[in-house]
Enzyme design. Sequence first.
Site, PDB file in Angstrom:
ATOM      1  N   TYR A 116       0.794  -1.233   0.000  1.00 21.82           N
ATOM      2  CA  TYR A 116       0.000   0.000   0.000  1.00 21.82           C
ATOM      3  C   TYR A 116       0.827   1.285   0.000  1.00 21.82           C
ATOM      4  O   TYR A 116       0.479   2.245  -0.705  1.00 21.82           O
ATOM      5  CB  TYR A 116      -1.006  -0.019   1.152  1.00 21.82           C
TER       6      TYR A 116
ATOM      7  N   GLU B 127      -8.905  -6.767   4.525  1.00 30.43           N
ATOM      8  CA  GLU B 127      -8.159  -7.880   3.945  1.00 30.43           C
ATOM      9  C   GLU B 127      -7.513  -8.756   5.011  1.00 30.43           C
ATOM     10  O   GLU B 127      -7.398  -9.977   4.823  1.00 30.43           O
ATOM     11  CB  GLU B 127      -7.109  -7.332   2.969  1.00 30.43           C
TER      12      GLU B 127
END
Length: 404
Positions: free
Chosen positions: A95, A137
Amino acid sequence: MLEQKTIEIIKSTVPVLEKHGETITTRFYQLMFGNHPELLNIFNHANQKQGRQQKALAGTVYAAAMYIDNLEAILPVVKQIAHKHRSLGIKPEHYPIVGKHLLLAIKDVLGDAATDEIIDAWGQAYNLIADAFISVEAEMYEEAATQDGGWDGFRNFVVDRKVVESDVITSFYLKPEDKKGIATFIPGQYISIKMEIGGEEFTHIRQYSLSDAPGRDYYRISVKREAGTENPDGMVSNYLHDDVKEGDLLKVSAPAGDFILDTEKNTPVVLLSGGVGLTPMMSMLKTLVEIQPSREVTFVHAAANSNVHALRYEVEELSKLETVKSFFFYDSPTEEDRMNNRFDVEGYITREWLEDKVSVDNADFYFCGPVPFMKAINRSLKDLGVKEDRIHFEFFGPMGNLEE
C-alpha cells in the site's frame, strides 16, 4: 478521521478526477511498474493492456473522493476489491508503494494545479482508505487460512482431469497435491491460478469462477480459450488449453469473491448467462438442486451455437427436475442445431421474453457474461421494475459500470 478542511479539499477535486481520472491512473501504473517491476508478478497484465484496470481504479478513486466523509457508503466496493486483493496476494507492504505513485501521478498529470495542499490532503485521504483495505483484507486472510481445509497464499493442486466441454471451453478438475482437505466455498466464488509460462519474465495470475458445487474433493474451473496469444487474455487461456496436462501442478489461492448465491431465501431464482459467464451459474444451479430442492430455478443461457455451448448436458439433466426450467438462446445456430432442436430461441434474451417467461415480481436474478450482454440484462430488469436488491451480477475482471 480527516479534518473538515482536508475533506473539503478532497471533495473539491471531484470534477478534476471525473475529467482526468483515467489519465492519472494510467500514469500511476506506468510510474509504479517502472520503479517496481516485481509487482508485475501480481497484477493482471491483460487488464493493464486493455485499459480495464486503469478505468476501474479511476472509478474507485473518484468514488473515494465523492464519499470521503462517508466511506461506509463505498464499503461494498471496498469488500469486493479486497476479495480480489486477498486472492491475488496483495499485502499491507504494497500500500505505501501504491500511495506514493498515485500521488506522483496526480502531480505529474495536473502539474501546478496539484498544489502542495491538495497533494497533502490526498496523502492523508489515501492513508485512511488504505487502512480500511488493510483491515478488511486482514480478516479475509485469516478466514482463508484458518477455515477447515484453508490455506494462506498459493497451494499446489494437481490437474486430476481435463475435459473438453465445447470448441472453446475446457474444464480442469483440481485436487490438492498434499491430498489434504480443501476449503469449501459459496457458489459464485472464484480461485486464482498463478502461472509460470516459459519465455515470460513475470508470473501471470488469472481468476476463474468455480463451475461445480462445493463439497467435492476437487475444484472445477471451466476456461474459455481466448482468440490468439496476441490477445492479452489469450496468453494464459491458450497455455491452459494447449500446454497444461493431466498430472501437472497449478498454484491455486483459496476461494474468494462476493458474488454469491443467497441460500437463506426461498424465492425463485433466475440464472442468466452469456458465453463462459455460465461458470458461476453452474455452481449455483447444482447447489440449489442439492440443498434447496424445492426452490424454483430458471436457467437461461445465451451462446452463439452448440459448438461453443459448454456444460449443456449437465443443465439438461438437472432440467428433468420439476423445480428447474432451462432455456437456451442461440444467436447464430447451425443447420444441425435447427434440425436437432438444440435451442429454444434464436436471437438474444429480451425484456419482452423475460416478462413473458420469468417470475419477475419476486425472483432474485443472478447474471454474468460479456459486458454488452450484462448491460442488456440489467437494463431489461430495471425496465421491468426489478429492485436493485434482487439484481446480482459479476464482472469477469475489474469492476465496470452497467449504467454507462
